[in-house]
Design a protein around this motif. Structure first.
Motif, PDB file in Angstrom:
ATOM      1  N   GLN A 178     107.965 -35.386  30.863  1.00  0.00           N
ATOM      2  CA  GLN A 178     107.777 -35.512  32.305  1.00  0.00           C
ATOM      3  C   GLN A 178     107.216 -36.894  32.656  1.00  0.00           C
ATOM      4  O   GLN A 178     107.696 -37.560  33.572  1.00  0.00           O
ATOM      5  CB  GLN A 178     106.836 -34.417  32.790  1.00  0.00           C
ATOM      6  CG  GLN A 178     106.777 -34.284  34.290  1.00  0.00           C
ATOM      7  CD  GLN A 178     105.680 -33.321  34.727  1.00  0.00           C
ATOM      8  OE1 GLN A 178     105.011 -32.698  33.902  1.00  0.00           O
ATOM      9  NE2 GLN A 178     105.478 -33.207  36.020  1.00  0.00           N
ATOM     10  N   TYR A 179     106.215 -37.312  31.879  1.00  0.00           N
ATOM     11  CA  TYR A 179     105.590 -38.606  32.124  1.00  0.00           C
ATOM     12  C   TYR A 179     106.609 -39.731  31.991  1.00  0.00           C
ATOM     13  O   TYR A 179     106.682 -40.631  32.829  1.00  0.00           O
ATOM     14  CB  TYR A 179     104.452 -38.825  31.123  1.00  0.00           C
ATOM     15  CG  TYR A 179     103.955 -40.246  31.074  1.00  0.00           C
ATOM     16  CD1 TYR A 179     104.368 -41.113  30.059  1.00  0.00           C
ATOM     17  CD2 TYR A 179     103.093 -40.734  32.040  1.00  0.00           C
ATOM     18  CE1 TYR A 179     103.925 -42.418  30.012  1.00  0.00           C
ATOM     19  CE2 TYR A 179     102.649 -42.045  31.994  1.00  0.00           C
ATOM     20  CZ  TYR A 179     103.061 -42.881  30.979  1.00  0.00           C
ATOM     21  OH  TYR A 179     102.637 -44.175  30.935  1.00  0.00           O
ATOM     22  N   ARG A 181     109.922 -39.637  32.215  1.00  0.00           N
ATOM     23  CA  ARG A 181     110.946 -39.619  33.270  1.00  0.00           C
ATOM     24  C   ARG A 181     110.406 -40.153  34.579  1.00  0.00           C
ATOM     25  O   ARG A 181     111.120 -40.802  35.345  1.00  0.00           O
ATOM     26  CB  ARG A 181     111.477 -38.202  33.445  1.00  0.00           C
ATOM     27  CG  ARG A 181     112.412 -37.777  32.318  1.00  0.00           C
ATOM     28  CD  ARG A 181     112.634 -36.307  32.264  1.00  0.00           C
ATOM     29  NE  ARG A 181     113.537 -35.853  33.320  1.00  0.00           N
ATOM     30  CZ  ARG A 181     114.237 -34.730  33.231  1.00  0.00           C
ATOM     31  NH1 ARG A 181     114.155 -33.974  32.165  1.00  0.00           N
ATOM     32  NH2 ARG A 181     115.016 -34.347  34.230  1.00  0.00           N
ATOM     33  N   GLU A 182     109.099 -39.875  34.832  1.00  0.00           N
ATOM     34  CA  GLU A 182     108.544 -40.338  36.102  1.00  0.00           C
ATOM     35  C   GLU A 182     108.118 -41.802  36.059  1.00  0.00           C
ATOM     36  O   GLU A 182     108.148 -42.491  37.074  1.00  0.00           O
ATOM     37  CB  GLU A 182     107.353 -39.455  36.483  1.00  0.00           C
ATOM     38  CG  GLU A 182     107.782 -38.050  36.841  1.00  0.00           C
ATOM     39  CD  GLU A 182     106.612 -37.156  37.205  1.00  0.00           C
ATOM     40  OE1 GLU A 182     105.513 -37.701  37.419  1.00  0.00           O
ATOM     41  OE2 GLU A 182     106.795 -35.940  37.274  1.00  0.00           O
ATOM     42  N   THR A 183     107.701 -42.259  34.864  1.00  0.00           N
ATOM     43  CA  THR A 183     107.187 -43.632  34.770  1.00  0.00           C
ATOM     44  C   THR A 183     108.287 -44.655  34.538  1.00  0.00           C
ATOM     45  O   THR A 183     108.195 -45.788  34.993  1.00  0.00           O
ATOM     46  CB  THR A 183     106.162 -43.726  33.628  1.00  0.00           C
ATOM     47  OG1 THR A 183     105.293 -42.612  33.691  1.00  0.00           O
ATOM     48  CG2 THR A 183     105.342 -45.007  33.725  1.00  0.00           C
ATOM     49  N   PRO A 185     111.888 -44.380  35.257  1.00  0.00           N
ATOM     50  CA  PRO A 185     113.097 -43.678  35.715  1.00  0.00           C
ATOM     51  C   PRO A 185     114.389 -44.441  35.438  1.00  0.00           C
ATOM     52  O   PRO A 185     115.421 -43.824  35.188  1.00  0.00           O
ATOM     53  CB  PRO A 185     112.870 -43.520  37.228  1.00  0.00           C
ATOM     54  CG  PRO A 185     111.835 -44.514  37.587  1.00  0.00           C
ATOM     55  CD  PRO A 185     110.995 -44.730  36.379  1.00  0.00           C
TER      56      PRO A 185
ATOM     57  N   GLN B  14     100.581 -38.637  30.979  1.00  0.00           N
ATOM     58  CA  GLN B  14     101.384 -37.618  31.648  1.00  0.00           C
ATOM     59  C   GLN B  14     101.161 -37.728  33.140  1.00  0.00           C
ATOM     60  O   GLN B  14     100.103 -38.139  33.579  1.00  0.00           O
ATOM     61  CB  GLN B  14     100.948 -36.238  31.189  1.00  0.00           C
ATOM     62  CG  GLN B  14     101.976 -35.593  30.278  1.00  0.00           C
ATOM     63  CD  GLN B  14     101.716 -34.133  30.109  1.00  0.00           C
ATOM     64  OE1 GLN B  14     100.941 -33.561  30.816  1.00  0.00           O
ATOM     65  NE2 GLN B  14     102.386 -33.524  29.165  1.00  0.00           N
ATOM     66  N   ALA B  15     102.105 -37.303  33.871  1.00  0.00           N
ATOM     67  CA  ALA B  15     101.955 -37.340  35.324  1.00  0.00           C
ATOM     68  C   ALA B  15     101.061 -36.208  35.759  1.00  0.00           C
ATOM     69  O   ALA B  15     100.917 -35.210  35.065  1.00  0.00           O
ATOM     70  CB  ALA B  15     103.326 -37.193  35.976  1.00  0.00           C
TER      71      ALA B  15
END
Lengths: 266, 316
Positions: A178-179, A181-183, A185, B14-15
């Motif tokens: 998740q991290y 993919r968000e950081t 992209p 992590q987000a």
């Protein structure tokens, strides 16, 4: 009472021992997890039937939910082996302080991560990572020290090393997907089949879509003429075998026999 | 933001992910027994539903100031209890990670890194964390040092037989510790540093030579084992040049007994524990002390339970 019993699973010493041991290892291959589960039953509840692993783990996960951790199942990117890892579900500032790694070590990991994500193969060379040592935050780190830190990451199963190159361990992918993919992209690659994060894999030379090796194996299983699912062009790469736990066991047994011979010679 | 998983100790970036869901157990007061927790969970869910209904009512009738105010109050309450639960979860993770690294946890660290401005709720948070550690993992949170407020985790699961014990990587290190504890005990509860290294050298373990199982033995013994309170290391008075000696640390006294260590030493020499009558007598006395301490603890807990049961009956 019924409502809360359904919401939260029941923990017995079998589950607790399992959780303790899994925590010690951090990440464990499925066949070792099954052995671990059996071991826990033998120690704490010899006469009970061993619950199906999936249900066993789901039960524990329902209890772990309120602690923001989960036992997650993943698959190794290179040969499709299933494994289990204990994963954190939410960010906490706590962990930053309770860390095993210093600030500069964490930054080294971040730099390696970025190189891995940007690379075409999913691997970053040791040289390229070490060249970034001067840019690290925190205390100054020499290249020699950085080499040892990278080995620490490998030992703790955050990175995998192959012939002087580093990629992410399946567990890191599981925990950080998740991290990442968000950081990152734009740099993040995705698998066309399972739509999950892709670090290592095969790509179509015409349209550029990517697939994990185990996803390729499953998708093209027993297909004599594999074609790209997106542009239908001929798929030019070697199709790997689907992971078979039975074949693994046989291979393991023959390895054991060789080992025992060695000891007998002493 | 970096974050650390349960094991391996790498803070993983992590987000931020807020876990939402009514099942989060929005208890406002954490009690120690799990059985007591469950009815509280059910109660707070009802409270939750009521709050939602109130909020809904407030939304459809904006002129009803009273309804809006109580809905706002309910929302604040829910947020506060969610935050409390979150902090308890962080506390559990903090304690597990620190214990895995085998460093005793101080109250200071706990307040600084986990509790922060919820300092007033320290007792509830630590009690909640202790309960989770007990129920979920089978660890008991024990205060090691009453003066300095340090905590460790003790494994409450039944100790494994030697055949059942799996090699967990920690095995060789603890084996080395056992050797040292054994030497200390047989030498009359303290052993000079020189004696310890002499014994280890005979096993092929040298202080500053990297060992494939123990790493750097000097660091393992002088730093790790001492920091973990498995060993005490102090200077022997009136020695010049200064000499140092090892003795059992408080964690060793909690986690293992003299009888067990004597049994280990006996097995090594292929003899019975009774072969060393002085040490055997001492170990027997130690066993008696432990049994007595455990019995009085059980009586105290029974007494407390009876008292609280009586108190709750009186409430009705």
């Amino acid at each position: 009472m019924q409502g809360s019993a359904r919401r939260m699973g029941i923990m017995t010493d079998v589950h607790r021992r399992f959780l303790q041991l899994l925590m010690t290892h951090g990440v464990l291959e499925e066949r070792d997890v099954k052995r671990l589960q059996k071991h826990c039953y033998e120690v704490h509840d010899r006469n009970a039937t061993v619950e199906k692993l999936e249900d066993f783990i789901n039960n524990i996960n329902s209890v772990l939910e309120s602690l923001y951790i989960e036992i997650k199942k993943g698959v190794t990117e290179d040969d499709g082996r299933p494994f289990y890892a204990l994963v954190n579900l939410a960010t906490t500032s706590v962990s930053k302080m309770a860390t095993d790694f210093a600030e500069n070590e964490l930054d080294l990991f971040r730099k390696a991560l970025e190189l891995i994500i940007d690379s075409e193969t999913g691997f970053a060379s040791s040289t390229n990572i070490l060249n970034l040592v001067d840019q690290l935050k925190g205390k100054k780190m020499r290249k020699k020290e950085a080499e040892q830190v990278l080995q620490k990451f490998v030992q703790n199963k955050w990175l995998i090393e192959k012939e002087g190159e580093f990629t992410l361990h399946g567990r890191a992918i599981l925990e950080m997907e998740q991290y990442i993919r968000e950081t990152y992209p734009d740099a993040t690659k995705m698998c066309n089949i399972c739509h999950r994060l892709l670090i290592q894999g095969q790509s179509c030379e015409t349209c550029g879509i990517r697939m994990h090796l185990p996803c390729v194996a499953k998708y093209f299983q027993s297909n004599p003429e594999p074609h790209c699912p997106h542009c239908n062009d001929y798929w030019p790469h070697e199709i790997p075998e689907v992971f078979d736990p039975e074949k693994e066991r046989e291979a393991g047994i023959s390895k054991l026999n060789k080992k025992s011979l060695r000891y007998r010679q002493h | 933001m970096l974050q650390e998983p349960q094991s391996g100790g790498l803070p993983v970036p992590q987000a931020e992910g807020e876990k939402d869901g009514g099942h989060e157990g929005e208890t406002q007061a954490l009690t120690v027994s799990q059985e007591a927790l469950r009815p509280l969970l059910q109660e707070s869910t009802k409270e939750d539903l009521a709050a939602v209904r109130e909020e809904g009512a407030a939304a459809s009738a904006p002129t009803r100031k009273g309804a809006r105010a109580s809905a706002a109050k309910a929302l604040t309450r829910r947020r506060a209890s969610r935050r409390l639960n979150r902090t308890v979860a962080e506390m559990v993770q903090f304690l597990l990670v620190k214990d895995k690294k085998k460093s005793p946890i101080t109250r200071f660290e706990v307040v600084k890194y986990v509790i922060g401005d919820l300092k007033d709720l320290f007792p509830e948070i630590i009690a909640g964390a202790a309960e989770h550690l007990r129920y979920v993992f089978g660890f008991e949170l024990k205060q090691l040092d009453r003066k300095h407020h340090t905590y460790i985790l003790i494994n409450k699961l039944k100790p494994l037989e030697e055949e059942e014990e799996e090699d967990l990587g920690d095995g060789p290190r603890l084996g080395l510790l056992m050797m040292i504890l054994g030497l200390i005990y047989m030498k009359g509860n303290s052993a000079r540093e020189a004696q310890v290294w002499e014994m280890l050298r005979r096993l092929g373990v040298h202080p500053s030579k990297y060992h494939f199982l123990f790493g750097y033995p000097k660091r393992l013994i002088m730093e790790d084992f001492v920091q973990l309170r498995y060993l005490n290391y102090r200077r022997v008075p009136s020695t010049s040049p200064p000499e140092y000696e090892f003795s059992w640390g408080p964690r060793s006294n909690l986690e293992i007994s003299k009888m067990k260590v004597l049994g280990f030493v006996a097995k090594l020499h292929k003899k019975e524990p009774q072969h060393w009558p002085a040490q055997y007598r001492e170990a027997l006395a130690d066993e008696a002390d432990r049994a007595r301490a455990e019995a009085s603890m059980r009586a105290r807990t029974r007494g407390r339970a009876r008292a609280s049961a009586r108190a709750s009956l009186r409430r009705w």
